[in-house]
Structures are given as structure tokens and as C-alpha cells.
Design a protein around this motif. Sequence first.
Motif, PDB file in Angstrom:
ATOM      1  N   PRO A 291      13.716 -23.794 -24.685  1.00  0.00           N
ATOM      2  CA  PRO A 291      13.698 -22.413 -25.163  1.00  0.00           C
ATOM      3  C   PRO A 291      12.334 -22.031 -25.723  1.00  0.00           C
ATOM      4  O   PRO A 291      11.596 -22.881 -26.221  1.00  0.00           O
TER       5      PRO A 291
ATOM      6  N   LEU B 235      21.922 -23.306 -25.927  1.00  0.00           N
ATOM      7  CA  LEU B 235      20.652 -23.922 -26.295  1.00  0.00           C
ATOM      8  C   LEU B 235      20.172 -23.503 -27.680  1.00  0.00           C
ATOM      9  O   LEU B 235      19.342 -24.196 -28.279  1.00  0.00           O
TER      10      LEU B 235
ATOM     11  N   THR C 158      12.907 -20.884 -16.133  1.00  0.00           N
ATOM     12  CA  THR C 158      13.396 -19.867 -17.062  1.00  0.00           C
ATOM     13  C   THR C 158      14.869 -20.108 -17.349  1.00  0.00           C
ATOM     14  O   THR C 158      15.530 -20.926 -16.701  1.00  0.00           O
ATOM     15  N   SER C 159      15.397 -19.355 -18.324  1.00  0.00           N
ATOM     16  CA  SER C 159      16.819 -19.463 -18.634  1.00  0.00           C
ATOM     17  C   SER C 159      17.670 -19.003 -17.454  1.00  0.00           C
ATOM     18  O   SER C 159      18.800 -19.481 -17.265  1.00  0.00           O
TER      19      SER C 159
ATOM     20  N   VAL D 240      23.745 -19.610 -21.523  1.00  0.00           N
ATOM     21  CA  VAL D 240      22.616 -20.530 -21.711  1.00  0.00           C
ATOM     22  C   VAL D 240      22.000 -20.333 -23.090  1.00  0.00           C
ATOM     23  O   VAL D 240      21.708 -21.303 -23.817  1.00  0.00           O
ATOM     24  N   SER D 241      21.812 -19.086 -23.478  1.00  0.00           N
ATOM     25  CA  SER D 241      21.219 -18.778 -24.773  1.00  0.00           C
ATOM     26  C   SER D 241      22.103 -19.274 -25.905  1.00  0.00           C
ATOM     27  O   SER D 241      21.621 -19.891 -26.867  1.00  0.00           O
TER      28      SER D 241
ATOM     29  N   TYR E 289      13.480 -27.360 -18.758  1.00  0.00           N
ATOM     30  CA  TYR E 289      13.424 -26.093 -19.484  1.00  0.00           C
ATOM     31  C   TYR E 289      13.598 -26.332 -20.981  1.00  0.00           C
ATOM     32  O   TYR E 289      14.447 -27.108 -21.415  1.00  0.00           O
TER      33      TYR E 289
ATOM     34  N   ALA F 123      19.276 -27.816 -17.988  1.00  0.00           N
ATOM     35  CA  ALA F 123      18.004 -27.628 -18.684  1.00  0.00           C
ATOM     36  C   ALA F 123      17.154 -28.889 -18.597  1.00  0.00           C
ATOM     37  O   ALA F 123      15.936 -28.815 -18.366  1.00  0.00           O
TER      38      ALA F 123
ATOM     39  N   ARG G  21      12.827 -16.574 -29.359  1.00  0.00           N
ATOM     40  CA  ARG G  21      14.034 -16.761 -30.168  1.00  0.00           C
ATOM     41  C   ARG G  21      13.849 -16.146 -31.552  1.00  0.00           C
ATOM     42  O   ARG G  21      14.767 -15.538 -32.105  1.00  0.00           O
TER      43      ARG G  21
ATOM     44  N   ARG H 196      23.227 -16.061 -18.235  1.00  0.00           N
ATOM     45  CA  ARG H 196      22.072 -16.318 -19.090  1.00  0.00           C
ATOM     46  C   ARG H 196      22.476 -16.263 -20.560  1.00  0.00           C
ATOM     47  O   ARG H 196      21.927 -17.001 -21.392  1.00  0.00           O
TER      48      ARG H 196
END
Length: 328
Positions: free
Chosen positions: A49, A22, A3-4, A18-19, A47, A42, A54, A15
Amino acid sequence: MPTSADVARLAGVSRATVSYVLNNTNAVRISEPTRRRVHEAAKELGYVPHAAARSLRAGHSRMVLMPTPAVSVGPLYNRFLSELQWSLSRLDYTVVQYGRVGLTGEEAARAWAELRPVAVLAPGAHDLGPQGVALLKRSGARAVITFGPYQVDGAHALLMDQRSVGRAAGAHLLARGRRRIGVIIPQEPGLEAFSRPRADGVRESAEGTAAQVVEVALPYDEGAAARLAARWRSLGLDGVFAYNDEYAMLLMRALQDEGIAVPDGTGMVGADDLMLGRLLRPRLSTVRVELPSGQELAELVDRMVSDPSAEPPARQLLGAELVERESG
């Protein structure tokens, strides 16, 4: 499944960071070392997305759907479509090709709408119709963009007037003194969207002259070309526009096998300016079809997605220039 949150722990960031990294978000400034740590984490964890999640956050997807053409459109258009797909991917769109499997009109639009694309690029869109465009927009498509000779109500139209190709070929043959001009009409299903307007363009170039324009059917088949060449003298043609370079190569070889010289017996012009045409003997006169760059159109798609309320424009894409060599 990583997961993120796992990526954030391994990279030592939040997190949210990360969002941002990515999803290529530019609203927040993030240092290059931090971006590298996130990407490395990642990659190490395997990982990726979640596209659907999204899309929910953004309010729309980043999927651009491109229905595959119902027929082979030739090397020139294939290169153009490939460049367009690559350029869209550089703008962070996911390009999905959809096999049409005989779907047309509103039925096709309904199938495309199920995938919830943010944009649809539809070749041969004269069969889509305004109802199909409205259906796609109701399902969340911010832009419906059509390629073809016609504009569809509600869609952004990228017009390709194939008559200009025929006009360029016809004008050249007339200038070389040809007065009974054949126009090859391919018999493969679906190509009439290209061949008919090109034939109309040849006829337009001959208006007001004493020249005759004769349509000649030809499947893309060696046997069919040989049979046509065997009766060529009875047709009395002194020039021919062969639809494109591939049909021109097929017909030229058949005529030469029959003892009919090109250009002395019959002047010949193709279209698309393929490399193989330059390797023929005699070298093939052709119409160079000019298309915009894929990057230019990808940026146009991006602007339409960003401003879906803008008035759908119509834009001419196709240019045609005669390249004179030896066969014409």
C-alpha cells in the motif's frame, strides 16, 4: 508498479475489499479465505500500500516518530524503547527513528514536523519547549509525548524522576553505616539529565544525618578509572553510588587493582540491575529501575491518537528498588 486494481483482479475481489484487507480495516466484515486470497495476491505481485495515499484518505498518517536519544541511555532503556516500538507496530503504526544530529528545541520540532507524524515520542524533552509542541500539533501531530524529568506545556508527559534511583542507593549505603559517600558523575555529554537528579537523590537521602556526599567526576574510560583509584584513599570515601552498573563495574575493577577491597574498603551500589553485575565478585548491589511495559505505553499512544482533544496527562513511569547483594 503493481496497483490495488491488479491485486483485486488476481484475487477476484473489488478494489475496496483490497483496501479493507491491506489497511486492516475492521469496519467491514471480510471472511478469512478472502483475506488470505488478497494477501497472497499482493505477495505474488509485490504490491504494498501507498502510505501517503492512505494518510490522505484517513486524514492523518500512522507514523510515530521517535527521535533517537542524543546519548547512549544504556541496555535497560534500549530494551524498553525496542519493546515500545514493537508494540506500536503491532497496533499498525509505522515507527520511524529520527537522528537528531544536534537539533534541539523548535529547530528539532520543525524537522520532525516535515514528516507529518501522527505522534512524536520525544526523549529528553526538556529541550523541546511549548513552542515546539505547538508547532508539531499545527502540522498534524495528534499526540506529542515526552519522556524525562519535566513536563512540557501541551505535551503528554511520561515523567522519569531519576532522583528516586539516587535516594534508594543513598538510603542503603547510609543503612550500612557509610558516612562519607561518593557519587560518580559521568563526564560523557548528555548524561547529566540522568546523573544530576540521581546525585540529588543521594543528597536528599542524607539530609538530617551527619553523612557527607561528595561528587566524583569519572569518564567511562579504563585509564581514568585507574587514576581515580590511585587517589581514592585520599578522598576518604567509605561508600559510593556509581551512577549505574556499567560505571560500577569499571570502578570496582580499578579499585581492586589498586588493592582497595569492596565492600570492606568501600561499599558500592550501581543501578539498572544488569546481568553482568550478578557475575562480578563481589556481586554488585544495585537499584532495579522499574519501567512499564512497552505494550502498555503503546496502547496509551493509541488512545491519545484516537482522542487528541483529551487533556494532556502527566504520568510517573519510574520505580526504584534496591537489590542488596555483596558489594554494598
